[in-house]
Design an enzyme around this catalytic site. Structure first.
Site, short mmCIF file in Angstrom:
data_model
loop_
_atom_site.label_atom_id
_atom_site.label_comp_id
_atom_site.label_asym_id
_atom_site.label_seq_id
_atom_site.Cartn_x
_atom_site.Cartn_y
_atom_site.Cartn_z
N ASP A 85 -0.26 -10.47 -38.81
CA ASP A 85 -1.12 -9.67 -37.93
C ASP A 85 -2.46 -10.40 -37.94
O ASP A 85 -2.49 -11.60 -38.23
CB ASP A 85 -1.23 -8.22 -38.45
N SER A 91 10.75 -10.38 -34.55
CA SER A 91 10.88 -10.40 -36.01
C SER A 91 12.25 -9.85 -36.43
O SER A 91 12.90 -10.37 -37.34
CB SER A 91 9.79 -9.54 -36.65
N LYS A 101 2.99 -1.13 -42.65
CA LYS A 101 1.89 -2.09 -42.41
C LYS A 101 1.20 -2.35 -43.73
O LYS A 101 1.23 -1.51 -44.63
CB LYS A 101 0.88 -1.49 -41.43
N LYS A 118 9.00 -2.03 -41.55
CA LYS A 118 8.72 -3.32 -40.92
C LYS A 118 7.36 -3.26 -40.27
O LYS A 118 7.04 -2.29 -39.58
CB LYS A 118 9.79 -3.61 -39.84
N THR A 153 4.90 -11.99 -29.05
CA THR A 153 4.07 -10.83 -28.70
C THR A 153 3.41 -11.04 -27.33
O THR A 153 3.47 -10.17 -26.46
CB THR A 153 3.01 -10.57 -29.78
#
Ligand code: NDP
Ligand code: 2IT
Length: 451
Positions: free
Chosen positions: A168, A383, A128, A92, A212
């Site tokens: 991101d 998430s 990532k 993830k 976030t």
């Protein structure tokens, strides 16, 4: 360094990946701070080559992404997915679209993500991905064309039980929509949990967009509270004006903190009366413009252009500093300047925004430092909540998700405090986060055998 084994692993990994400077930086920060745990289990870790396995990604894919721009010209970018460690759950982690993306940056981010995801207590491993594609100045049609081509290849390697990407830098709701659409078309199935950060109309979670930044402020509140300091009435400066920065600012204001500056990669705005966030949202979320345009709405604000080795935003004075832009934004020089200005705390909204030298300087000078892998974990944690809702074919209210996010952030700080107590870390929350996460990851890896 006392542990011979640890020293050897760091040296060998550095020699093998010497050209990957960001990855080596992240690796050294983590490995050097977990030494007390290594010493306790040295023989067991050495015999099972636990650290050697931890520093080697399970898998890296790199692929060609051809797409056609509005002039009909074919462009080619490079795509990546690093599946670093799946011991705790499906890989993830976000996707970054930025011209600076390379394998070193992908690996540092995926490595950090393993530890961050472990701290969330959700069942997610670390990964990532991204591309050196530059979304700046591209039309919607070009963004869609790129995302579709990127997914044509990425879809071979992801799945809701395998690897679940999200956003991101340069990847937000618009990009996730195009990526999801292409995945659905190719796979001919509605696999909602294959991506997170989706729109609310098609399986996204309320509060993921905010998570976030909100989580960062919940964490800061806990960290300051543990040091008998109240957030209320403090001033803050924020680097960045993207997803993380905007919602950190929103929650900061809600918690009584006055944010006086925000930035982008060209410079920062200073508004002593407090940043007007609806203006920033209009510029960044709607117009996709530059932070300088704030002055068109608030003429009394000041714009400072970046020049020199320290971004302009860090030359300002405030109680709290929230780096929410990119890695290595705060170097030693900036850390010294900020410390001289008597800041109380730094909260890493971004991943690895401080160089290792800057981190050491802050710790030495008793600046409270909230490490990114703990402080910005609210995004990936939410998430995971989106994945849960997708599995249940359910959708929770904003308040329900926000409440869960808040309790996850409180729990992350508690895990760090426990490590702090057990290993006598004296407010070194960087080491605390690394140790708490490493204990969980190493236990999961050991239980699953040598794979
Ligand atoms: P966005 O793309 O929404 O915003 C990035 C912001 O950082 C922009 O204001 C950008 O300015 C600025 N920036 C300044 N310098 C740079 C640079 N050299 N490279 C890239 N950006 C730069 O990204 P996010 O807000 O999502 O991400 C910010 C940070 O937070 C990153 O480090 C990311 O890894 C981390 N993070 C993000 C999470 C999320 O859920 N989105 C979760 C956890 C961490 P400009 O427009 O001028 O490029
Ligand atoms: O760095 C990060 O934690 C993110 N970009 C969010 C990842 C996610 O899967 O939500």
């Amino acid at each position: 360094m006392q542990s011979e084994y640890l020293r050897k692993v760091i040296e060998e990994t550095e020699a093998k990946n010497s050209y990957e400077k960001e990855f080596i930086q992240a690796l050294k920060e983590v490995l050097s701070s977990i030494e007390p745990v290594i010493i306790q289990h040295e023989k067991e870790f050495r015999d099972s080559a636990l650290l050697e396995r931890l520093v080697e990604p399970e898998r890296i894919v790199s692929f060609r992404v051809p797409w056609t721009d509005d002039k009909g010209q074919v462009q080619v970018n490079r795509g990546y997915r690093v599946q670093f460690n799946g011991a705790i759950g499906p890989y993830k982690g976000g996707l970054r679209f930025h011209p600076s993306v390379n394998q070193s940056i992908m690996k540092f981010l995926a490595f950090e993500q393993i530890f961050k995801n472990a701290l969330t207590t959700r069942p997610i491993g670390g990964g990532k991905g991204g591309s050196d594609f530059d979304p700046k100045g591209k039309s919607d049609r070009e963004i869609m064309s790129f995302c579709q081509s990127f997914m044509n290849e990425l879809q071979k390697y992801i799945g809701h039980d395998l690897d679940v990407p999200a956003g991101d830098i340069g990847v937000g709701g618009r990009e996730i929509g195009y990526l999801f659409g292409q995945y659905r078309k190719i796979r001919n199935t509605y696999e909602a949990g294959v991506l997170t950060g989706k729109g609310l109309e098609y399986g996204g979670s309320l509060a993921r967009k905010e998570a976030t930044g909100y989580g960062l402020m919940y964490f800061m509140r806990e960290m300051l509270k543990a040091n008998n300091i109240s957030l209320e009435g403090k001033t803050a400066i924020i680097s960045g004006s993207g997803n993380v920065a905007i919602y950190a600012c929103e929650k900061a204001h809600q918690l009584g903190v006055k944010v006086i500056a925000m930035s982008d990669s060209t410079g920062c705005i200073l508004d002593e009366k407090g940043i007007k966030l609806d203006v920033v949202k209009q510029i960044k979320e709607v117009q996709r413009g530059r932070i300088k345009e704030y002055l068109n709405f608030v003429p009394s604000a000041v714009y400072l252009e970046n020049n020199g080795s320290i971004p302009a935003v860090y030359t300002l004075k405030a109680d709290i500093v929230l780096p929410c832009a990119t890695q290595n934004d705060i170097n030693l020089e900036a850390a010294k300047l900020l410390t001289d200005k008597k800041i109380i705390a730094v909260g890493e909204g971004a991943n690895m925004p401080c160089t290792n030298e800057a981190v050491a300087y802050f710790l030495e000078h008793k600046v409270l430092l909230a490490p990114g892998k703990a402080a910005n974990a609210g995004g990936v944690a939410t998430s995971a909540l989106e994945m849960t809702q997708n599995s249940m074919r359910d959708a929770w209210t904003f308040e329900e998700v926000d409440r869960k996010l808040e309790s996850i952030m409180i729990n992350i700080f508690r895990q760090i405090q426990e490590a702090e107590k057990e290993y006598n870390l004296n407010r070194n929350y960087v080491a605390g986060a690394n140790i708490a996460a490493f204990k969980k990851i190493s236990a999961a890896m050991t239980a699953q055998g040598i794979i």
